[in-house]
Design an enzyme around this catalytic site. Structure first.
Site, PDB file in Angstrom:
ATOM      1  CE1 TYR A 211       0.030  26.919  45.670  1.00 31.43           C
ATOM      2  CE2 TYR A 211      -2.882  27.800  46.627  1.00 31.43           C
ATOM      3  CZ  TYR A 211      -1.608  26.625  45.228  1.00 31.43           C
ATOM      4  OH  TYR A 211      -2.771  26.540  44.132  1.00 31.43           O
TER       5      TYR A 211
ATOM      6  N   PRO B 137      -5.789  33.091  35.515  1.00 31.12           N
ATOM      7  CG  PRO B 137      -7.942  33.426  36.372  1.00 31.12           C
ATOM      8  CD  PRO B 137      -6.537  32.705  36.700  1.00 31.12           C
ATOM      9  CG  LEU B 138      -7.055  37.823  36.660  1.00 27.95           C
ATOM     10  CD1 LEU B 138      -7.068  38.159  37.416  1.00 27.95           C
ATOM     11  CD2 LEU B 138      -7.988  38.679  34.981  1.00 27.95           C
ATOM     12  CB  ALA B 139      -2.054  36.070  31.427  1.00 29.29           C
TER      13      ALA B 139
ATOM     14  N   GLY C 203      -1.963  39.736  34.955  1.00 26.04           N
ATOM     15  CA  GLY C 203      -1.949  41.179  34.141  1.00 26.04           C
ATOM     16  C   GLY C 203      -1.355  41.344  33.022  1.00 26.04           C
TER      17      GLY C 203
END
Length: 302
Positions: free
Chosen positions: A41, A211-213, A215
């Site tokens: 990262y 998990p929030l795709a 937005g």
């Protein structure tokens, strides 16, 4: 993964450290204490700025869980990216991560992606040495099937505790693989059937990345189905006195596999918007959960 600035060789500075500190503060204020990293990262800068913040915050290291990953080598020069889980590579990458994170040990190390050339016995030897030296306390994997985990576990003295997969209201193949059996739609679902069941049976925690795709249901819809699901997400959020982000996370958390979302944002406001997902159980009924699923699918269940 958004900490540290750009994904190039540019050095980070006070601006990147301050942003990391703000993200960390927002996370702690919201009840988050488990922090997920990877050696790639920001080409190491994400770990480094996080380590800078932790080093300046007395007593913080003992209050948090630090998890990182190794096994991916980014492209460089004329060489393409590749996967590398050779013994010496694992040992080197972990020691580099420890140095950047400014900690004596990792709470959890994940193998980032499967390396087809890696020997499970060789991987096991590296992990055993890291544990014996007190450098890593627990181990897990990322992006692996149940069969791949079983093969690796057969060579390990320590249990694999985590499997991190992309899972969201948008990325639903992990869910639909189990309900599309004996339907024509099953042929287009590539998720390895039995992976969730294997993890649940063997006490392997499931962590959901993305998990929030990005937005899709909280401000950035891309398809008509996204629009419909976003409308429902916002309606449920208003009715339950919470945020749309929390509703999207609740959808994952409501699954009996005990899925733990990995919040990828470094925006303090967006991190705080996820806080209700930490403070209590997901407040979605059976019917509401299915309503969200079918809205996101854009089609009825088979």
């Amino acid at each position: 993964m958004g900490l540290g600035g750009t994904w190039d060789t540019t050095e980070y500075g006070t601006t990147e450290i301050d942003r990391a500190a703000a993200a960390l503060q927002a996370a702690l204020d919201s009840g988050f204490t488990w922090f997920d990293h990877a050696d790639i990262y920001g080409r190491g800068k994400a770990e480094a700025v996080f380590g800078e913040v932790v080093a300046r915050w007395p007593g913080l290291r003992e209050r948090i869980v630090i998890q990182t990953k190794c096994g991916i080598r980014l492209p460089g020069g004329d060489r393409p990216g590749l996967y590398d889980l050779r013994r010496e590579t694992i040992l080197l990458r972990v020691r580099e991560s420890l140095r950047r994170l400014r900690t004596d040990y990792l709470d959890v190390l994940l193998l980032h992606r499967p390396d087809p050339l890696a020997s499970p016995a060789e991987i096991a030897g590296a992990l055993a040495l890291l544990h014996e030296e007190g450098l890593v306390r627990q181990f897990g994997v990322s992006n692996m099937s149940g069969q791949q985990i079983a093969q690796l576990q057969a060579h390990l003295d320590h249990p694999l505790m985590v499997n991190q997969l992309e899972m969201s209201l948008h990325r639903r193949d992990w869910l639909e693989a189990g309900v599309l059996v004996n339907t024509a739609e099953a042929t287009s679902n590539g998720f390895p059937l039995g992976t969730l069941e294997y993890c649940r049976e063997h006490g392997i925690a499931l962590q959901a990345w993305g998990p929030l795709a990005q937005g899709r249901y909280t401000g950035r819809p891309e398809t008509p189905a996204d629009d419909d699901a976003a409308e429902l997400v916002n309606s449920l959020a208003a009715a339950k006195g919470t945020t749309p982000e929390t509703v999207v996370l609740w959808w994952l958390q409501r699954h009996p596999a005990g899925i733990a979302p990995v919040i990828g944002s470094t925006n303090p406001d967006r991190i705080r918007a996820c806080g209700d997902a930490v403070s209590g159980p997901p407040r979605l009924t059976h019917e509401e959960w299915y309503d969200l699923w079918t809205a996101a699918r854009g089609a009825p269940l088979p």
